[in-house]
Design an enzyme around this catalytic site. Structure first.
Site, PDB file in Angstrom:
ATOM      1  N   ASP A  89      -1.053  -6.212  -0.189  1.00 24.45           N
ATOM      2  CA  ASP A  89      -1.295  -5.612   1.255  1.00 24.45           C
ATOM      3  C   ASP A  89      -3.068  -5.283   1.329  1.00 24.45           C
ATOM      4  O   ASP A  89      -3.659  -4.718   0.455  1.00 24.45           O
ATOM      5  CB  ASP A  89      -0.625  -4.109   1.160  1.00 24.45           C
ATOM      6  N   ASP A  96       0.862  -1.120  -0.081  1.00 29.19           N
ATOM      7  CA  ASP A  96      -0.263  -0.152  -0.096  1.00 29.19           C
ATOM      8  C   ASP A  96       0.831   1.258   0.068  1.00 29.19           C
ATOM      9  O   ASP A  96       0.336   2.400   0.025  1.00 29.19           O
ATOM     10  CB  ASP A  96      -1.033   0.043   1.293  1.00 29.19           C
ATOM     11  N   SER A  97       2.074   1.115   0.020  1.00 32.87           N
ATOM     12  CA  SER A  97       3.266   2.303  -0.117  1.00 32.87           C
ATOM     13  C   SER A  97       2.681   2.823  -1.604  1.00 32.87           C
ATOM     14  O   SER A  97       3.250   4.046  -1.786  1.00 32.87           O
ATOM     15  CB  SER A  97       4.381   1.889  -0.199  1.00 32.87           C
ATOM     16  N   LYS A 128      -0.935  -9.351   2.832  1.00 26.59           N
ATOM     17  CA  LYS A 128      -0.349  -9.162   4.351  1.00 26.59           C
ATOM     18  C   LYS A 128      -1.246  -8.037   4.957  1.00 26.59           C
ATOM     19  O   LYS A 128      -1.826  -7.210   4.211  1.00 26.59           O
ATOM     20  CB  LYS A 128       1.010  -8.448   3.489  1.00 26.59           C
ATOM     21  N   GLU A 149       9.538  -4.456  10.117  1.00 28.36           N
ATOM     22  CA  GLU A 149      10.037  -3.201   9.313  1.00 28.36           C
ATOM     23  C   GLU A 149      10.506  -2.055  10.437  1.00 28.36           C
ATOM     24  O   GLU A 149       9.837  -1.902  11.484  1.00 28.36           O
ATOM     25  CB  GLU A 149       8.857  -2.360   8.702  1.00 28.36           C
ATOM     26  N   GLU A 182      -0.986  -5.211   8.502  1.00 28.32           N
ATOM     27  CA  GLU A 182      -0.139  -4.876   9.680  1.00 28.32           C
ATOM     28  C   GLU A 182      -0.747  -4.977  11.078  1.00 28.32           C
ATOM     29  O   GLU A 182      -2.011  -4.907  11.178  1.00 28.32           O
ATOM     30  CB  GLU A 182      -0.011  -3.364   9.409  1.00 28.32           C
TER      31      GLU A 182
HETATM   32  O1  KIV Z   1       3.758  -1.133   1.638  1.00 27.96           O
HETATM   33  C1  KIV Z   1       4.734  -1.467   1.129  1.00 27.96           C
HETATM   34  O2  KIV Z   1       5.455  -1.176   0.299  1.00 27.96           O
HETATM   35  C2  KIV Z   1       5.266  -2.699   2.268  1.00 27.96           C
HETATM   36  C3  KIV Z   1       6.519  -3.047   1.920  1.00 27.96           C
HETATM   37  C4  KIV Z   1       7.724  -2.169   1.821  1.00 27.96           C
HETATM   38  C5  KIV Z   1       7.070  -4.107   3.038  1.00 27.96           C
HETATM   39  O3  KIV Z   1       4.779  -2.798   3.351  1.00 27.96           O
END
Ligand code: KIV
Length: 284
Positions: A96, A57-58, A126, A195, A128
């Protein structure tokens, strides 16, 4: 042909992708190589060099210019996840779960995860969270959704954490990171992203937790590493966080190419005869 060190003929006709059990079996073995990808062309370039493509989600900050990952929606993650699956053949693809799509209840998390998996074709999601999210991870895993955890610095909690500073500076915070990782692994996550934590904690978590720990701003001792592809390519911003190593300066290359194109257009050197249809040949 060999894919991930295995004979392609043994992989079955349907998929040559690294599987979740194969990924998990690399705990303590050859380091796992992971990078983010958000689009088909980037996935095509990275696939074949990495074990895992992370549709993080970056992308909210890197592609859309948001200040944080909080505005990212489930629909955005699904569109980008599907694009990355279309652009890759051998990497395990993890998408994510965005902020607000899983924190409410395990049932809400399952509905969101099922949409992600059905509509993208990815292999896992994924999310958090530490001890507080362990029940949700267990609920998903028991219903056929492979989950990668994410503990330590959790960017979706930027407002409660008060910023993006590395975690685990004091004994209490360090113990919290360890307890989070243990809880998420015990809940059934096949791997955990760790992280932004102090190096000693990353080493201790990697030694103690039985699933692959994938570090970002963590330690070379982790079972693998993940970075944002645009960061290593010099494409995101001029600011380089300490944990990023630059392998290219594509941002500068793009600016130089744009400047050369602009000059060619302004001087009418582009398009040349080779770029246009029915151009008159010059006679000498
Ligand atoms: O959102 C993301 O890109 C991430 C990775 C860098 C682990 O969570």
């Amino acid at each position: 042909m060999s894919v991930h060190g295995k004979s392609a003929s043994l992989e079955g006709a349907t998929s040559k992708r690294l599987s979740i059990p194969e990924f998990a079996a690399r705990k303590g073995a050859e380091p796992l190589v992971c990078l983010t990808a958000y689009t088909t062309p980037m996935a095509q370039r990275l696939d074949g060099h990495v074990d895992l493509l992370m549709v993080g989600d970056s992308l909210g900050m890197v592609l859309y210019g948001f200040d944080s990952t909080l505005p990212v929606t489930l629909d955005m993650m699904i569109q980008h996840g599907a694009a990355v699956c279309r652009g890759s053949r051998t990497s395990l693809v993890v998408v994510d779960m965005p902020f607000g799509s899983y924190q409410e209840s395990p049932e809400q998390a399952f509905r969101s995860a099922a949409r992600i998996m059905k509509e993208t074709g990815c292999q896992a999601v994924k999310l958090e969270g530490g001890r507080d999210l362990a029940d949700t991870v267990s609920f998903l895993v028991k219903r056929g959704v492979p989950v990668m955890g994410h503990v330590g610095l959790m960017p979706q909690s930027v407002n409660t954490l008060g910023g993006y500073r590395a975690r685990g500076r004091g004994d209490q915070e360090a113990a919290g990171v360890m307890a989070d990782a243990i809880a998420i692994a015990e809940a059934g996550a096949f791997s955990i992203v760790l992280e932004g934590v102090m190096e000693q904690i990353a080493q201790a978590v990697t030694a103690r937790v039985p699933v692959p720990i994938i570090g970002i701003g963590a330690s070379a001792a982790c079972d693998g590493q993940v970075l944002v592809a645009e960061d290593i390519l010099g494409l995101f911003s001029s600011f380089k966080p300490r944990f990023v190593k630059r392998y290219a300066e594509l941002g500068a290359d793009i600016e130089e190419a744009a400047a050369r194109y602009a000059a060619d257009v302004r001087t009418r050197s582009f398009p040349g005869p080779e770029h246009i249809f029915g151009a008159m040949k010059k006679h000498g």
